[in-house]
Scaffold this motif. Structure first.
Motif, PDB file in Angstrom:
ATOM      1  N   UNK A 178       0.713  -1.122  -0.027  1.00 32.03           N
ATOM      2  CA  UNK A 178       0.028  -0.265   0.030  1.00 32.03           C
ATOM      3  C   UNK A 178       0.932   1.174  -0.036  1.00 32.03           C
ATOM      4  N   UNK A 179       1.817   1.204   0.850  1.00 29.12           N
ATOM      5  CA  UNK A 179       2.933   2.422   0.764  1.00 29.12           C
ATOM      6  C   UNK A 179       3.579   2.579  -0.548  1.00 29.12           C
ATOM      7  N   UNK A 180       4.102   1.503  -1.044  1.00 31.99           N
ATOM      8  CA  UNK A 180       4.702   1.479  -2.397  1.00 31.99           C
ATOM      9  C   UNK A 180       3.830   1.985  -3.292  1.00 31.99           C
ATOM     10  N   UNK A 181       2.715   1.803  -3.536  1.00 38.40           N
ATOM     11  CA  UNK A 181       1.532   2.202  -4.459  1.00 38.40           C
ATOM     12  C   UNK A 181       1.406   3.749  -4.320  1.00 38.40           C
ATOM     13  N   UNK A 182       1.120   4.174  -3.050  1.00 34.85           N
ATOM     14  CA  UNK A 182       1.012   5.478  -2.656  1.00 34.85           C
ATOM     15  C   UNK A 182       2.435   6.481  -3.180  1.00 34.85           C
ATOM     16  N   UNK A 183       3.518   5.986  -3.016  1.00 39.77           N
ATOM     17  CA  UNK A 183       4.526   6.335  -3.362  1.00 39.77           C
ATOM     18  C   UNK A 183       4.695   6.712  -5.037  1.00 39.77           C
ATOM     19  N   UNK A 184       4.520   5.704  -5.599  1.00 43.21           N
ATOM     20  CA  UNK A 184       4.666   5.381  -7.177  1.00 43.21           C
ATOM     21  C   UNK A 184       3.328   6.291  -7.903  1.00 43.21           C
TER      22      UNK A 184
END
Length: 174
Positions: free
Chosen positions: A18-24
């Motif tokens: 979820x955090x990776x998606x938010x960053x991307x």
């Protein structure tokens, strides 16, 4: 790979999804995605194309097209836009992906392009007079004045006034 870059990727891939998606979503360019349909007349061997005359600023003829709705698949959006703009109701499975299927434009939008074939003599075209003024069939070798966007898009498929000119589409045809 440089050590800093390798370390950055190492940390990134250890983060929760979820955090990776938010960053991307915040780091990569954003694109507007639209669906475009090239509808050919099956009775003319595909040598006639359905085009739409829409209000300015285009001041030319366009292909049936529109923006995708949130979470809408491109093929469903293409079928929806075709029905909205022309009255032609096709199921998504009656559309075929064009080759190339996606055209990325420099100004931040992507067109996902589909093809369909219908008999012009028995296909009733219905326009609303607001979003679309007119829908008509045109021979590929005698197209009316196209909008710049439509002329560029059709060139990817070897069609229209820009088909023989240099551009990003030239490398796709051999």
């Amino acid at each position: 790979m440089k050590p800093l870059r390798a370390a950055t990727y190492g940390v990134f891939y250890r983060l929760p999804i979820g955090l990776r998606r938010w960053i991307v979503r915040r780091a990569v360019p954003k694109y507007v995605v639209g669906a475009v349909i090239m509808v050919r007349d099956s009775e003319a061997g595909g040598e006639r194309l359905l085009l739409l005359r829409q209000p300015p600023p285009g001041r030319g003829w366009n292909l049936p097209a529109g923006l995708l709705q949130r979470r809408e698949s491109p093929i469903v959006g293409a079928a929806r836009e075709l029905a909205e703009e022309t009255g032609i109701r096709l199921r998504p499975e009656e559309l075929s992906p064009a080759v190339p299927n996606a055209v990325v434009h420099a100004r931040g939008w992507v067109d996902v392009v589909f093809e369909a074939s219908v008999p012009a003599s028995t296909t009733t075209l219905t326009v609303d007079g607001a979003e679309v003024y007119e829908a008509a069939w045109h021979p590929l070798d005698d197209l009316p004045k196209l909008t710049k966007a439509s002329a560029k898009l059709l060139a990817y498929y070897g069609i229209g006034p820009l088909a023989d000119q240099p551009g990003p589409w030239a490398s796709l045809r051999r």
